[in-house]
Scaffold this active site. Structure first.
Site, mmCIF file in Angstrom:
data_model
loop_
_atom_site.group_PDB
_atom_site.id
_atom_site.type_symbol
_atom_site.label_atom_id
_atom_site.label_comp_id
_atom_site.label_asym_id
_atom_site.label_seq_id
_atom_site.Cartn_x
_atom_site.Cartn_y
_atom_site.Cartn_z
ATOM 1 N N HIS A 44 0.781 -1.179 0.026
ATOM 2 C CA HIS A 44 -0.207 -0.018 0.179
ATOM 3 C C HIS A 44 0.965 1.449 -0.098
ATOM 4 C CE1 HIS A 44 0.306 0.992 4.331
ATOM 5 N NE2 HIS A 44 0.568 -0.323 4.571
ATOM 6 N N CYS A 50 2.268 -4.787 6.957
ATOM 7 C CA CYS A 50 2.104 -4.468 5.658
ATOM 8 C C CYS A 50 3.292 -3.977 4.968
ATOM 9 C CB CYS A 50 0.898 -3.796 5.382
ATOM 10 S SG CYS A 50 -0.579 -4.898 5.631
#
Length: 513
Positions: A411, A430
């Site tokens: 992301h 992440c």
């Protein structure tokens, strides 16, 4: 006359069938080895072998096999083979007389070229038994000869399977030692292992299974170079670093696709590889690790280090397929982050949640006035939190999704400063991208879908929009601390998650250290 011809033809057909059946049966049988004793005597000049026979050997071998079964690494495969083949000592009879076993020992003794201890392959035990065969006083009678033949046969079978597995699959199964390892990794099965019994000459076979990956050969050369010391490491650390990365290269978990995404956690880099070359490279931030200050090293290894104790935020190793992008995503804040960070900030500032565009839900319903809530340590289990799209959203303007058990993804991020740091293990697990739009363009290519992504990303506020990739992209999140770059130079990265230490511990355990 007709009856006579019919009966005669029947007899002829029966005779032919009987002959063919006999021929087929004999062709499939293992050799009777009626000259078993003579061959061993001729090779060793040890008279005790003169009385050795296959019929006398078989029950002794079965008994020894049953006694030694617990010591064999692949006992079921080995036992099944010998039961099926009449306890025929195929390795001793087909490889000992022509000195093929000495060739085998040469390869075993050179296992340190692969960063492996020759003890793993029972080299000393095999060598000792070979000397016993030639020692006229070392074997007292035929029964002892039978047992020594049986022990040598099992040592050869067990060690060759182990060596074959090691060269082609690695000696360690990464799934068994790492708590957060979800990469598809092929391991040897019984069919593969049984192939060693069909080897007719050891040298060509052993040559054929030596790893030939250029990366592997480069690290082997460094291991053999006594003068090579990696920057910032001791000689001992350097050797151990090379050993663990040789083992990683033996694992059958490498990309097979021509084009794929690879994230190397210790390098904090993402590459899109195409035909063996990088077509796009960027910095990434990965999950915070247990060894982010690099205090734990391979020099200080001890027994407890072989237990993998991952920090809660560490990014897992995995492979998957990127299937879609979400532009202007909503961040469903995990309970662990809510309890440790979000609620802590809300306790300090009642308007923190609204300022960060975070909605609060209770029993699935939106709470209109979260600033009136008195937050405590139990609040994270009573409420859920979602950060809405916007410039402050922790996921930035776009995220890239792929199926995985750990709920991680790639992301964007509004926090750009960490990309200027050398140590970028700072996320909650992440992977944050330095250049998310460049990544989107590489995945989607020019066209309507990418144009839509570019438009939505440029807007201040927009609804979350899911956009499927025209073609799914393989992704590998891996962990490599040493490799040869395109200029032929070895690159080394610190062990941010301590996974080198865990792997080295298990390699030491195999050696009995």
């Amino acid at each position: 006359m007709i009856n006579y011809i019919f009966k005669k033809n029947n007899c002829t057909v029966y005779a032919v069938l009987l002959f063919l059946a006999t021929f087929t049966f004999q062709g499939c049988k293992k050799p009777a080895r009626s000259d078993m004793g003579a061959q061993l005597f001729k090779k060793t000049n040890n008279k005790v072998f003169k009385d050795v026979t296959p019929d006398g050997f078989a029950p002794v071998f079965e008994d020894v096999l049953n006694q030694e079964k617990s010591k064999l690494n692949n006992a079921n495969t080995i036992s099944a083979y010998y039961h099926k083949n009449g306890f025929d000592p195929i390795f001793v009879m087909e490889h000992f007389p022509n000195d093929d076993v000495k060739t085998l020992l040469t390869y075993y003794n050179n296992a340190n070229n692969h960063g492996l201890d020759p003890k793993i392959f029972q080299t000393a035990q095999i060598d000792t038994l070979l000397h016993t065969f030639y020692n006229k006083k070392g074997i007292k009678d035929v029964n002892e000869a039978y047992r020594d033949i049986a022990h040598l046969e099992l040592l050869l079978a067990n060690s060759l399977i182990n060596y074959s597995n090691a060269m082609q699959f690695g000696v360690i199964n990464p799934r068994r030692i790492y708590a957060r390892y979800f990469t598809q990794t092929k391991r040897p099965d019984s069919t593969f292992m049984t192939h060693v019994f069909d080897v007719r000459s050891f040298k060509p076979y052993l040559d054929s299974i030596q790893p030939k990956n250029p990366q592997y050969i480069a690290i082997q050369k460094a291991l053999a170079d006594a003068n090579y010391i990696a920057p910032g490491l001791t000689r001992q650390e350097t050797q151990r670093l090379l050993v663990v990365n040789l083992e990683r290269l033996r694992w059958q978990n490498k990309p097979t696709e021509n084009r794929y995404v690879i994230v190397n956690i210790p390098d904090f880099q993402l590459n899109i590889m195409n035909g063996g070359h990088s077509e796009l490279n960027m910095k990434v931030c990965v999950g915070e690790g247990r060894n982010k200050d690099y205090t734990n090293t391979l020099v200080e290894y001890d027994e407890s280090d072989k237990v993998d104790r991952p920090f809660s935020r560490e990014t897992p190793q995995l492979n998957s397929m990127i299937n879609e992008a979400q532009v202007n995503p909503v961040w469903n804040i995990p309970e662990s982050i809510a309890s440790k960070e979000i609620i802590t900030e809300a306790q300090k500032d009642p308007y923190y949640l609204s300022n960060k565009n975070i909605n609060v839900y209770k029993d699935g319903k939106l709470v209109d006035d979260p600033e009136t809530i008195t937050w405590d340590d139990n609040s994270a289990s009573e409420y859920s939190f979602k950060q809405q799209p916007g410039s402050d959203n922790a996921l930035g303007k776009i995220k890239f999704l792929f199926p995985n058990k750990s709920s991680v993804y790639l992301h964007d991020t509004p926090a750009k400063e960490p990309f200027n740091q050398t140590m970028r293990a700072v996320s909650h697990g992440c992977v944050r991208l330095e250049k998310p739009l460049d990544f989107a363009k590489a995945l989607f290519g020019d066209g309507e879908k990418y144009n839509l992504i570019e438009k939505l990303v440029s807007e201040d506020k927009s609804e979350p929009t899911d956009i499927a990739l025209p073609k799914k992209m393989p992704i590998y999140i891996t962990y490599i601390t040493c490799w040869e770059d395109e200029n032929g130079q070895l690159q080394v990265r610190p062990d941010v998650y301590g996974l080198d230490i865990v792997l080295y511990g298990h390699l030491q355990k195999l050696s009995g250290v």
